[in-house]
Design a protein around this motif. Sequence first.
Motif, PDB file in Angstrom:
ATOM      1  N   LEU A   1       8.850 -46.615  -1.018  1.00  0.00           N
ATOM      2  CA  LEU A   1      10.060 -47.434  -1.012  1.00  0.00           C
ATOM      3  C   LEU A   1      11.258 -46.700  -1.597  1.00  0.00           C
ATOM      4  CD1 LEU A   1       8.569 -50.864  -2.141  1.00  0.00           C
ATOM      5  CD2 LEU A   1       9.079 -50.097   0.168  1.00  0.00           C
ATOM      6  N   GLY A   2      11.039 -45.511  -2.130  1.00  0.00           N
ATOM      7  CA  GLY A   2      12.145 -44.750  -2.694  1.00  0.00           C
ATOM      8  C   GLY A   2      11.647 -43.767  -3.728  1.00  0.00           C
ATOM      9  N   PRO A   3      12.310 -42.633  -3.904  1.00  0.00           N
ATOM     10  CA  PRO A   3      11.868 -41.621  -4.876  1.00  0.00           C
ATOM     11  C   PRO A   3      12.032 -42.105  -6.304  1.00  0.00           C
ATOM     12  CG  PRO A   3      14.020 -41.057  -3.980  1.00  0.00           C
ATOM     13  CD  PRO A   3      13.529 -42.236  -3.192  1.00  0.00           C
ATOM     14  N   LYS A   4      11.352 -41.431  -7.208  1.00  0.00           N
ATOM     15  CA  LYS A   4      11.390 -41.823  -8.611  1.00  0.00           C
ATOM     16  C   LYS A   4      12.781 -41.666  -9.219  1.00  0.00           C
ATOM     17  CE  LYS A   4       6.527 -40.829  -9.532  1.00  0.00           C
ATOM     18  NZ  LYS A   4       5.562 -40.048 -10.325  1.00  0.00           N
ATOM     19  N   GLU A   5      13.645 -40.878  -8.549  1.00  0.00           N
ATOM     20  CA  GLU A   5      14.990 -40.682  -9.078  1.00  0.00           C
ATOM     21  C   GLU A   5      15.875 -41.910  -8.879  1.00  0.00           C
ATOM     22  OE1 GLU A   5      13.382 -38.606  -7.132  1.00  0.00           O
ATOM     23  OE2 GLU A   5      12.956 -36.986  -8.547  1.00  0.00           O
ATOM     24  N   ASN A   6      15.399 -42.886  -8.088  1.00  0.00           N
ATOM     25  CA  ASN A   6      16.196 -44.095  -7.870  1.00  0.00           C
ATOM     26  C   ASN A   6      16.439 -44.817  -9.188  1.00  0.00           C
ATOM     27  OD1 ASN A   6      16.424 -43.680  -5.197  1.00  0.00           O
ATOM     28  ND2 ASN A   6      15.050 -45.318  -4.550  1.00  0.00           N
ATOM     29  N   ASN A   7      17.524 -45.583  -9.230  1.00  0.00           N
ATOM     30  CA  ASN A   7      17.817 -46.364 -10.431  1.00  0.00           C
ATOM     31  C   ASN A   7      16.714 -47.377 -10.711  1.00  0.00           C
ATOM     32  OD1 ASN A   7      20.240 -45.030 -10.885  1.00  0.00           O
ATOM     33  ND2 ASN A   7      21.408 -46.433  -9.574  1.00  0.00           N
ATOM     34  N   ASP A   8      16.188 -47.984  -9.638  1.00  0.00           N
ATOM     35  CA  ASP A   8      15.111 -48.952  -9.801  1.00  0.00           C
ATOM     36  C   ASP A   8      13.778 -48.221  -9.693  1.00  0.00           C
ATOM     37  OD1 ASP A   8      13.421 -51.065  -9.922  1.00  0.00           O
ATOM     38  OD2 ASP A   8      14.365 -52.225  -8.321  1.00  0.00           O
ATOM     39  N   ARG A   9      13.258 -47.780 -10.830  1.00  0.00           N
ATOM     40  CA  ARG A   9      12.036 -46.978 -10.833  1.00  0.00           C
ATOM     41  C   ARG A   9      10.820 -47.781 -10.391  1.00  0.00           C
ATOM     42  NH1 ARG A   9      11.893 -42.236 -13.560  1.00  0.00           N
ATOM     43  NH2 ARG A   9       9.727 -42.589 -14.177  1.00  0.00           N
ATOM     44  N   GLN A  10      10.904 -49.110 -10.496  1.00  0.00           N
ATOM     45  CA  GLN A  10       9.752 -49.917 -10.115  1.00  0.00           C
ATOM     46  C   GLN A  10       9.413 -49.763  -8.635  1.00  0.00           C
ATOM     47  OE1 GLN A  10      10.523 -53.956 -11.465  1.00  0.00           O
ATOM     48  NE2 GLN A  10       9.191 -53.611 -13.212  1.00  0.00           N
ATOM     49  N   LEU A  11      10.415 -49.455  -7.805  1.00  0.00           N
ATOM     50  CA  LEU A  11      10.160 -49.282  -6.379  1.00  0.00           C
ATOM     51  C   LEU A  11       9.326 -48.035  -6.100  1.00  0.00           C
ATOM     52  CD1 LEU A  11      13.583 -50.262  -4.763  1.00  0.00           C
ATOM     53  CD2 LEU A  11      11.509 -51.619  -4.932  1.00  0.00           C
ATOM     54  N   SER A  12       9.116 -47.203  -7.109  1.00  0.00           N
ATOM     55  CA  SER A  12       8.330 -45.985  -6.920  1.00  0.00           C
ATOM     56  C   SER A  12       6.840 -46.267  -6.838  1.00  0.00           C
ATOM     57  CB  SER A  12       8.586 -45.006  -8.073  1.00  0.00           C
ATOM     58  OG  SER A  12       9.950 -44.659  -8.140  1.00  0.00           O
ATOM     59  N   TYR A  13       6.396 -47.453  -7.268  1.00  0.00           N
ATOM     60  CA  TYR A  13       4.964 -47.738  -7.362  1.00  0.00           C
ATOM     61  C   TYR A  13       4.601 -48.909  -6.448  1.00  0.00           C
ATOM     62  CZ  TYR A  13       5.949 -45.107 -11.605  1.00  0.00           C
ATOM     63  OH  TYR A  13       6.387 -44.162 -12.492  1.00  0.00           O
ATOM     64  N   SER A  14       3.682 -48.664  -5.521  1.00  0.00           N
ATOM     65  CA  SER A  14       3.304 -49.708  -4.563  1.00  0.00           C
ATOM     66  C   SER A  14       1.831 -49.585  -4.199  1.00  0.00           C
ATOM     67  CB  SER A  14       4.143 -49.601  -3.282  1.00  0.00           C
ATOM     68  OG  SER A  14       5.525 -49.581  -3.571  1.00  0.00           O
ATOM     69  N   VAL A  15       1.180 -50.733  -4.093  1.00  0.00           N
ATOM     70  CA  VAL A  15      -0.204 -50.821  -3.633  1.00  0.00           C
ATOM     71  C   VAL A  15      -0.285 -52.014  -2.686  1.00  0.00           C
ATOM     72  CG1 VAL A  15      -2.630 -51.065  -4.287  1.00  0.00           C
ATOM     73  CG2 VAL A  15      -1.041 -49.940  -5.838  1.00  0.00           C
ATOM     74  N   GLY A  16      -1.022 -51.867  -1.599  1.00  0.00           N
ATOM     75  CA  GLY A  16      -1.127 -52.998  -0.679  1.00  0.00           C
ATOM     76  C   GLY A  16      -2.303 -52.870   0.263  1.00  0.00           C
TER      77      GLY A  16
ATOM     78  N   HIS B   1     -18.138 -49.757  13.483  1.00  0.00           N
ATOM     79  CA  HIS B   1     -16.873 -50.151  14.086  1.00  0.00           C
ATOM     80  C   HIS B   1     -15.717 -49.976  13.109  1.00  0.00           C
ATOM     81  CE1 HIS B   1     -18.536 -51.608  17.821  1.00  0.00           C
ATOM     82  NE2 HIS B   1     -19.451 -52.284  17.158  1.00  0.00           N
ATOM     83  N   ARG B   2     -14.533 -50.317  13.588  1.00  0.00           N
ATOM     84  CA  ARG B   2     -13.335 -50.193  12.767  1.00  0.00           C
ATOM     85  C   ARG B   2     -13.393 -51.127  11.558  1.00  0.00           C
ATOM     86  NH1 ARG B   2      -9.000 -47.831  15.713  1.00  0.00           N
ATOM     87  NH2 ARG B   2      -9.415 -47.632  17.934  1.00  0.00           N
ATOM     88  N   ALA B   3     -12.625 -50.765  10.542  1.00  0.00           N
ATOM     89  CA  ALA B   3     -12.539 -51.617   9.361  1.00  0.00           C
ATOM     90  C   ALA B   3     -11.827 -52.917   9.714  1.00  0.00           C
ATOM     91  CB  ALA B   3     -11.787 -50.895   8.249  1.00  0.00           C
ATOM     92  N   ILE B   4     -12.198 -54.009   9.049  1.00  0.00           N
ATOM     93  CA  ILE B   4     -11.531 -55.287   9.280  1.00  0.00           C
ATOM     94  C   ILE B   4     -10.371 -55.484   8.310  1.00  0.00           C
ATOM     95  CG2 ILE B   4     -13.590 -56.347  10.247  1.00  0.00           C
ATOM     96  CD1 ILE B   4     -13.992 -57.782   7.576  1.00  0.00           C
ATOM     97  N   ALA B   5     -10.257 -54.608   7.313  1.00  0.00           N
ATOM     98  CA  ALA B   5      -9.122 -54.631   6.384  1.00  0.00           C
ATOM     99  C   ALA B   5      -9.066 -53.276   5.698  1.00  0.00           C
ATOM    100  CB  ALA B   5      -9.258 -55.751   5.354  1.00  0.00           C
ATOM    101  N   GLY B   6      -7.903 -52.925   5.196  1.00  0.00           N
ATOM    102  CA  GLY B   6      -7.785 -51.645   4.508  1.00  0.00           C
ATOM    103  C   GLY B   6      -6.434 -51.493   3.841  1.00  0.00           C
ATOM    104  N   GLY B   7      -6.379 -50.574   2.888  1.00  0.00           N
ATOM    105  CA  GLY B   7      -5.115 -50.343   2.202  1.00  0.00           C
ATOM    106  C   GLY B   7      -5.263 -49.296   1.125  1.00  0.00           C
ATOM    107  N   GLY B   8      -4.326 -49.314   0.171  1.00  0.00           N
ATOM    108  CA  GLY B   8      -4.365 -48.346  -0.910  1.00  0.00           C
ATOM    109  C   GLY B   8      -3.010 -48.203  -1.578  1.00  0.00           C
ATOM    110  N   ARG B   9      -2.899 -47.157  -2.396  1.00  0.00           N
ATOM    111  CA  ARG B   9      -1.650 -46.902  -3.123  1.00  0.00           C
ATOM    112  C   ARG B   9      -0.738 -46.008  -2.297  1.00  0.00           C
ATOM    113  NH1 ARG B   9       0.791 -47.325  -8.002  1.00  0.00           N
ATOM    114  NH2 ARG B   9      -0.936 -48.595  -8.793  1.00  0.00           N
ATOM    115  N   TYR B  10       0.545 -46.382  -2.255  1.00  0.00           N
ATOM    116  CA  TYR B  10       1.526 -45.586  -1.508  1.00  0.00           C
ATOM    117  C   TYR B  10       2.808 -45.431  -2.335  1.00  0.00           C
ATOM    118  CZ  TYR B  10       3.017 -50.328  -0.119  1.00  0.00           C
ATOM    119  OH  TYR B  10       3.407 -51.648  -0.116  1.00  0.00           O
ATOM    120  N   ASP B  11       2.688 -44.765  -3.477  1.00  0.00           N
ATOM    121  CA  ASP B  11       3.832 -44.547  -4.360  1.00  0.00           C
ATOM    122  C   ASP B  11       4.934 -43.753  -3.648  1.00  0.00           C
ATOM    123  OD1 ASP B  11       2.502 -45.861  -6.326  1.00  0.00           O
ATOM    124  OD2 ASP B  11       1.913 -44.080  -7.448  1.00  0.00           O
ATOM    125  N   ASN B  12       6.175 -44.036  -4.049  1.00  0.00           N
ATOM    126  CA  ASN B  12       7.371 -43.345  -3.551  1.00  0.00           C
ATOM    127  C   ASN B  12       7.711 -43.681  -2.099  1.00  0.00           C
ATOM    128  OD1 ASN B  12       7.559 -41.981  -6.043  1.00  0.00           O
ATOM    129  ND2 ASN B  12       6.141 -40.408  -5.314  1.00  0.00           N
TER     130      ASN B  12
END
Length: 346
Positions: free
Chosen positions: A201-216, A188-199
């Motif tokens: 929230l915004g490209p690496k060229e943004n002033n806030d580079r931290q928004l380039s890295y995301s995992v959830g 059956h389908r997974a009961i939870a799932g996720g992973g890394r989704y960099d960029n």
Amino acid sequence: MADCWRYERPGYCRRRNHIQWTCDIVGIPNEDAEIELLTMLITFYKNVGLTTKDIAIHLNHVDALPTLLEAMGKPVKDHTWMHQFRKVIDKYRKINRNELCIALNQLGFTHDEVNKLLDSIANCSDINTYAKLFGNETPFVKSLQNIVHGVEHAQHSDWLHMDLSIVRGTDYYTGAVFECFDRMHPQHRAIAGGGRYDNYLGPKENNDRQLSYSVGFGMGNIGIIETMRSRNLLQEQIFTDIVLYNPHSSSRVPLRGVDLVHVKKVLYSLRDSGNKVFHYFQGNKLAKALEFAERASSIALIYPKLDDATGTLVYQVHNIPSKSKTLVDKEDVLQFLERMRRHKTN
């Protein structure tokens, strides 16, 4: 935590409406974020009574299958083709091998290529086979090794399983991806799932580079509730003291003679006295309301109605624990319920 709706056919662990529990870590470029998320998820499962006999977390990387296709001499044609390919592989546990072969044939795979692909998926079950197939120095293999070793250091390695078929259903993932399966229902389908989704929230060229890295990850309430219920892990909690069954309130034409003002006065008086009162006015079936009161561990259900003999407003009070009922005059109902509450407390 979001209230979500989706347009599709309901099924096991799948409803059109569900609550989505999400957790994300933003700003961490290395695998510490994945390790922290997986550890958090495993800790949650352990805290609700689930073990490695119940849950398996399948881990992969979005670069694994394209690399395998390249090695097979089957390079990715374009984004649309890859999207269709991922949709087929996502059904790896949901359809049989013959159906998989037909779907892959339609994407241009020969019989030999299909067998090689499916055999590779079946045989890649741990990080060592990944390293042997793709090479120790391959960047995504190193990333997966870091995650596996980090989870091992947290003493949770038994929860992880490498799985080339984990692709996730969306295109925004950029690194490691994972899904959690109920071992009793692996097809059956997974009961939870996720992973890394960099960029995302915004490209690496943004002033806030931290928004380039995301995992959830996301986890629907239906899946985890069904998983726990199948193992008798859901503990009944007191939800409400008293259920006020009031079908007249939702009727377009309230029953003549029922004093709804008095009914609401009783409702508010009970709540002001510290009682948890659920105003049940969904539908017009008393049996359903009584079932709800039992599930909610209520003391009583009260039902305003007209007395058959006098035609005046009375309250039919159902004692939920004893499964008895009593007709009570409207002026006495508050005192009657207070005596019931004190008797239960004593």
